[in-house]
Every structure is written in C-alpha cells, then in structure tokens.
Design a protein around this motif. Structure first.
Motif, short mmCIF file in Angstrom:
data_model
loop_
_atom_site.label_atom_id
_atom_site.label_comp_id
_atom_site.label_asym_id
_atom_site.label_seq_id
_atom_site.Cartn_x
_atom_site.Cartn_y
_atom_site.Cartn_z
N ALA A 1 0.82 -0.86 -0.15
CA ALA A 1 -0.07 -0.21 0.40
C ALA A 1 0.62 1.22 -0.18
O ALA A 1 0.57 2.20 -0.83
CB ALA A 1 -0.99 -0.16 0.99
N GLY B 1 3.64 3.83 -1.46
CA GLY B 1 4.27 3.37 -2.33
C GLY B 1 5.13 4.99 -2.60
O GLY B 1 4.34 5.84 -1.68
N LEU B 2 4.74 5.89 -3.89
CA LEU B 2 5.18 6.38 -4.34
C LEU B 2 3.61 6.88 -4.08
O LEU B 2 4.03 8.68 -3.94
CB LEU B 2 5.26 6.62 -5.57
CG LEU B 2 6.59 5.62 -6.09
CD1 LEU B 2 6.81 5.61 -7.74
CD2 LEU B 2 7.95 6.79 -5.65
N GLY B 3 2.47 6.41 -4.02
CA GLY B 3 1.57 7.51 -3.68
C GLY B 3 2.01 8.24 -2.53
O GLY B 3 0.62 9.33 -2.16
N TYR C 1 5.92 0.97 -13.43
CA TYR C 1 6.45 1.53 -12.49
C TYR C 1 6.94 1.28 -11.76
O TYR C 1 8.34 2.32 -11.81
CB TYR C 1 5.38 0.56 -10.96
CG TYR C 1 4.84 1.27 -9.80
CD1 TYR C 1 4.47 2.52 -9.16
CD2 TYR C 1 5.97 0.78 -8.25
CE1 TYR C 1 3.39 2.90 -8.18
CE2 TYR C 1 5.60 1.83 -7.37
CZ TYR C 1 4.87 2.02 -7.07
OH TYR C 1 4.68 2.68 -5.87
N PHE D 1 -6.12 4.11 -5.29
CA PHE D 1 -4.87 3.38 -5.56
C PHE D 1 -4.33 3.38 -4.08
O PHE D 1 -3.34 2.34 -4.08
CB PHE D 1 -4.28 5.43 -6.60
CG PHE D 1 -3.21 4.93 -7.21
CD1 PHE D 1 -2.27 4.72 -7.92
CD2 PHE D 1 -1.86 5.65 -5.59
CE1 PHE D 1 -1.34 4.35 -8.26
CE2 PHE D 1 -0.52 5.81 -6.27
CZ PHE D 1 -0.31 5.54 -7.88
N THR E 1 -3.56 0.17 -2.64
CA THR E 1 -3.74 -1.54 -3.92
C THR E 1 -4.43 -2.15 -4.11
O THR E 1 -4.50 -3.06 -4.11
CB THR E 1 -2.35 -2.18 -4.08
OG1 THR E 1 -1.13 -0.55 -2.80
CG2 THR E 1 -1.78 -2.78 -4.32
N1 PHE Z 1 -0.36 1.59 -3.64
C1 PHE Z 1 0.72 2.45 -4.17
C2 PHE Z 1 1.12 3.44 -3.26
O1 PHE Z 1 0.23 4.63 -3.23
C3 PHE Z 1 0.53 2.39 -5.55
C4 PHE Z 1 0.03 1.09 -6.68
C5 PHE Z 1 -1.07 1.28 -6.54
C6 PHE Z 1 0.63 0.03 -6.44
C7 PHE Z 1 -0.82 -0.36 -7.35
C8 PHE Z 1 0.48 -0.84 -6.67
C9 PHE Z 1 -0.30 -0.92 -7.68
O2 PHE Z 1 2.02 3.97 -4.65
#
Ligand code: PHE
Length: 519
Positions: free
Chosen positions: A20, A22-24, A100, A230, A233
């Motif tokens: 969950a 991550g870059l987001g 990604y 997002f 995930t």
């Molecule tokens: N959840 C990850 C994030 O916040 C992004 C992500 C989304 C990764 C979907 C994989 C699939 O960066």
C-alpha cells in the motif's frame, strides 16, 4: 497441497502495508491535500477510507483467506463466470508494474547522481533533457527511440524485484522486514532536518490549514475516492494473493483496519516532510509555497532535487537519502504486483517453480516497460497511468463488489468475516459493498467518461469525448486499449463461463467444491 504461509501475522501486515505504501503516499497525497483544501481534504479522504477503502480491503483480505487462492481462482470459486475478473485485475496490475518499475529506474539514476548533485543549477533540464531525453512531442519520430541508460536502470530494477519474489512469500517476508521500516526511518531523518529549516512552518501552513469551502467542490471528493483506491492497492488482486497465504482463520477485520490506518498515517507524515522542504525552498527563492508545489514526477524529480541542493554541505547526503526512500517505498509495491501474478499462475499450474515463474514475469515486465524508457516514455506513462487508475482499477472494484454483494451474496462473506475476526464488522459493511461502493464508483466512472473540470468549470470533455492530456489520437488509442483489452477478456470469460462452466469447475478433479460453505 500445502500452501506457503507468512512467517507471522506481523509479516503479513508488513507485506500488505509495503504494497500500500508507495509513491502514492509521498508524491500524490501531499499534493492532493494541498490542492484540495489543505486540512479540509482529510474529510473526504477519511470518508472515502471508511466508506470504500476499508470495506473493500476487508472484502479482498476475506476472499484470499477464505478460498486460499490468488485472484483468478478465488473469483471463480465465488462464481464460475467471474474468473475473468481476476484476469482483468491482474492484467491491470501488470500494466502498472511495467511503468512503476520505470519510475523506480529514474529514482535509481537519481540516487547515483546524488553524490555529485548532478542536477545542481538546472533541475528541470537534468530531468527532462538528461535523464529522460524527452522528445518534443508524442508524435515526434524520436519518441520511440530507446534511452539506453534508462533501459539499463530498468534492467537493474527488475533484477532487484526478481530477488525479492523469487522464493515467494519466504523471500517477500524477509524483504519487507527491511523495506517497510526503512523508508519510514528515512522520512523521519529528512523531517528531523527539514523541520528546522527557515520556511518549514509556512510550508506546513499551506499543507494543513483547512479551506472548508473545498468540501463543496465535487472534484475534491472525486480526487479523494480515486486516491483511496490507488493508495490501498485494491482492485489489483494483490491483497487477495497476499491474504491467501494467511491461515483461513486470521483476523480479517483487524488486519484491514491496521493496514489502512498505517498507510494513511504514513501519507500524512510524508506530507509534513514534503511541505517542510517546499516551504524552505519558497523561503530561499522569496516566492510563495503555492508557486513551488507540484505533484507526480515534477515533485520528486525536479522540485525536490532542487530543494535538496539548497541544503548546503549536507545536500548530497540528504539527496541520496531521499532517492533511497523512493526506491525502498516503491520496491515493495512493485513486487506485490508481481507476486499477485505469480500466485495466479501457480494456482493454474501448481507444478511451476516460483523461481522460474518469477523470472518469466520479471523478463516480460522488463520488456513491457521498454515503451516507457523511450524518449516519448513520459507521455506514454502519463496516458497509461491515467486510464488504468481511472477505469481499470475502479471497474474491477465495482465488479468485485457486485460479485460478492449481489451474485454470491453479501451475507455469506459477511458471516465469514465475522466468524474469523475478533473485531467484528457491523452490518454497514454489507450496505457499503452492495450499495455505496458500486453506486459511488459508477458515478466516478461516469464523470471521468463525460466531464472534465477546466478553468471555465465543468465541461463535456471527459475521456470519451475529448482525448486526454492533449495527446490527440494517441491517448484515445493507447488509453482505451489499456482499458478495453482486459475488459474484453473479462467479458469473454464471462460468456464462456456460461457454457456449463459451473459444472465443469465443480467436477474438475482435485478441486474441492467449496461454494456454499461458510469458511
Ligand atoms: N499503493 C501504491 C502507492 O500508493 C501504488 C500502487 C498502486 C502500487 C497500484 C501498485 C498498484 O504508491
């Protein structure tokens, strides 16, 4: 067949949080909060978390645990026509991991460039002209020529990913013990430095002071709902695959709350780091924080490097730290997508070795990512990212709620959740899965298809009516291919499932009939 298991409950939580977070969390959340009302954004964000994020996470954890299979086979257990929904989810996951990994490749290049602060003086030129060697437009002939340094960096990233997943849950379990705490620690170090810089307070002011009027703008709500999908995930089969390595009676409800709250906590925390640095940069340049904020690649690869180069003697150190943070944040999200694909392939053919499967998936992922390492790569990435996140992900979440809520029966899954969980979930969960999720997300899809907010207000310029992002026909073709190919596969599976698929599935040798049982 003994299914592999996580070493402990903590390992599972770490893996889910790793996917969950991550870059987001670092480049999307803080920007959204700033843009959509500062502290007031937390209201739609938390509403979306509770109305959609947590219930869907419970649904996915529950599915994986209950059927002890990856997405494709679990959906098939729920209804024989729905195996294709797993294919839809995994193909979308695979498309995401292709680009990604490219973003991680940029971070890898920047990590090495940090030691000499190669971007000093011209951060924007360094990113667009040196690292990306960006073509002037998506239609320029050089847009499709490969950028070799990026190709090499991408290969290196895939080697890393491969070694994280090559022994399945065993290697993943070991890796996440490092890749989850590490970026949090690194962010804390960055915060410890940034908090004492001049301007940090004004950065936080911009980030957090609520502009309550924003709550009246539907766009703010739209942004909050997409961000929740997002960031958790969900809709990619990842959380289903991860939960399938739990014992059947693991506490789903508690795990979902814990995962969701840690993820959101890290987002808010990352915002403090980002805005302290932006505030410092605005202070140094004598501008306002509003003039230096950016999101996405612009934030992490232009604005941030530039700000870090103003840190004086410690610049190189903190720059390297920042890109290491990005890499460690990204890696566990990236390999969670690969693991979801592996889990499904392994259910399909149990004899395949995980190491071989991982190698194949990694090579295909590398090849699939090449398009994003071309000189037009950033344009392709922008289009694909927009369509996957606004359509594929949302459609999968809608379909799986309809599948569980209506086709299979929300009650059955609800009873399973409460039978295994110490923390019980109330009947609101059923309301959410049956009504709230499908209705709100369908509305989201509808808005994206037809409407777009421009300077002049809402216009009929959604993705169906006008090409996204000013790329002309390209965004129509590439964008809709990304949505339609997996969607058509889903429909084909759905139709095929009707030709006695139910009976065939039930009668298949070695496949215990589980439908109708509670656990
Ligand atoms: N959840 C990850 C994030 O916040 C992004 C992500 C989304 C990764 C979907 C994989 C699939 O960066």
């Amino acid at each position: 067949m003994n299914r592999p298991r996580w070493a402990s409950r903590t390992t599972f939580i770490l893996a889910a949080v790793g996917s969950a977070v991550g870059l987001g969390n670092v480049w999307r959340f803080p920007y959204l909060a700033y843009k959509y009302g500062g502290g007031a954004f937390l209201v739609p964000y938390l509403v979306a978390l509770v109305l959609i994020g947590v219930p869907v996470l419970m649904l996915e954890f529950g599915i994986g645990q209950r059927f002890q299979k990856g997405a494709v086979h679990s959906f098939r257990e729920l209804h024989p026509r729905f195996a294709g929904l797993g294919v839809f989810a995994l193909l979308s996951a695979f498309i995401i991991v292709c680009y990604y990994a490219v973003v991680m490749a940029w971070a890898l290049i920047y990590f090495f460039a940090s030691f000499t602060l190669r971007w000093k003086g011209d951060a924007s030129g360094f990113f667009y002209d040196k690292v990306l060697q960006i073509a002037p437009a998506i239609t320029s002939p050089e847009a499709v020529s490969l950028n070799l340094v990026l190709v090499l960096a991408l290969a290196a990233v895939w080697v890393l990913i491969y070694f994280c997943v090559w022994k399945g849950v065993h290697s993943v379990g070991k890796v996440v013990a490092w890749t989850v705490p590490l970026p949090v620690l690194l962010l804390a170090l960055l915060l410890a430095r940034a908090a004492f810089l001049p301007g940090a307070l004004s950065g936080w002011w911009f980030y957090l002071v609520p502009k309550w009027g924003a709550l009246l703008d539907p766009e703010v709500w739209q942004a909050a709902f997409s961000q929740i999908l997002f960031t958790l995930t969900i809709g990619f089969g990842v959380m289903i695959a991860y939960a399938s390595y739990n014992k059947k009676d693991e506490d789903v409800v508690k795990n979902a709350w814990v995962t969701a709250l840690i993820n959101s906590g890290i987002s808010v925390f990352a915002g403090f780091v980002v805005f302290a640095v932006l505030g410092f940069m605005a202070h140094t340049q004598g501008t306002s924080v509003g003039d230096v904020v950016a999101s996405g690649p612009g934030l992490a690869f232009v604005v941030f490097p530039q700000a870090l180069s103003l840190f004086g003697k410690a610049s190189a150190f903190f720059a390297a730290l920042f890109f290491l943070t990005l890499l460690s944040l990204g890696i566990d999200s990236a390999f969670s997508l690969v693991e979801a694909v592996n889990a499904a392939l392994k259910d399909w053919s149990p004899k395949l070795s995980v190491a071989k499967l991982s190698a194949i998936v990694s090579v295909v992922g590398f090849l699939g990512g090449l398009i994003f390492t071309t000189r037009g790569g950033l344009y392709f990435l922008d289009i694909v990212d927009h369509f996957v996140n606004n359509y594929n992900l949302v459609l999968v979440v809608i379909f799986q709620s309809v599948l569980v809520g209506w086709v299979h029966g929300a009650d059955k899954h609800f009873q399973f959740l409460n039978a295994v969980s110490e923390w019980r979930v109330g009947a609101w969960w059923k309301v959410s899965i049956r009504y709230v999720v499908p209705v709100l997300l369908s509305l989201l899809v509808w808005v994206n298809l037809f409407l777009k907010k421009t300077e002049a207000g809402w216009e009929w310029k959604g993705d169906l009516l006008a090409p996204y992002g000013g790329y002309g026909a390209f965004s129509f073709i590439i964008g809709w291919a990304v949505v339609l190919v997996p969607l058509v596969l889903f429909v084909l599976f759905f139709i095929k499932g009707s030709e006695g698929g139910g009976a065939a599935v039930a009668a298949a040798p070695g496949r215990p009939r589980r439908r109708g049982s509670r656990k």
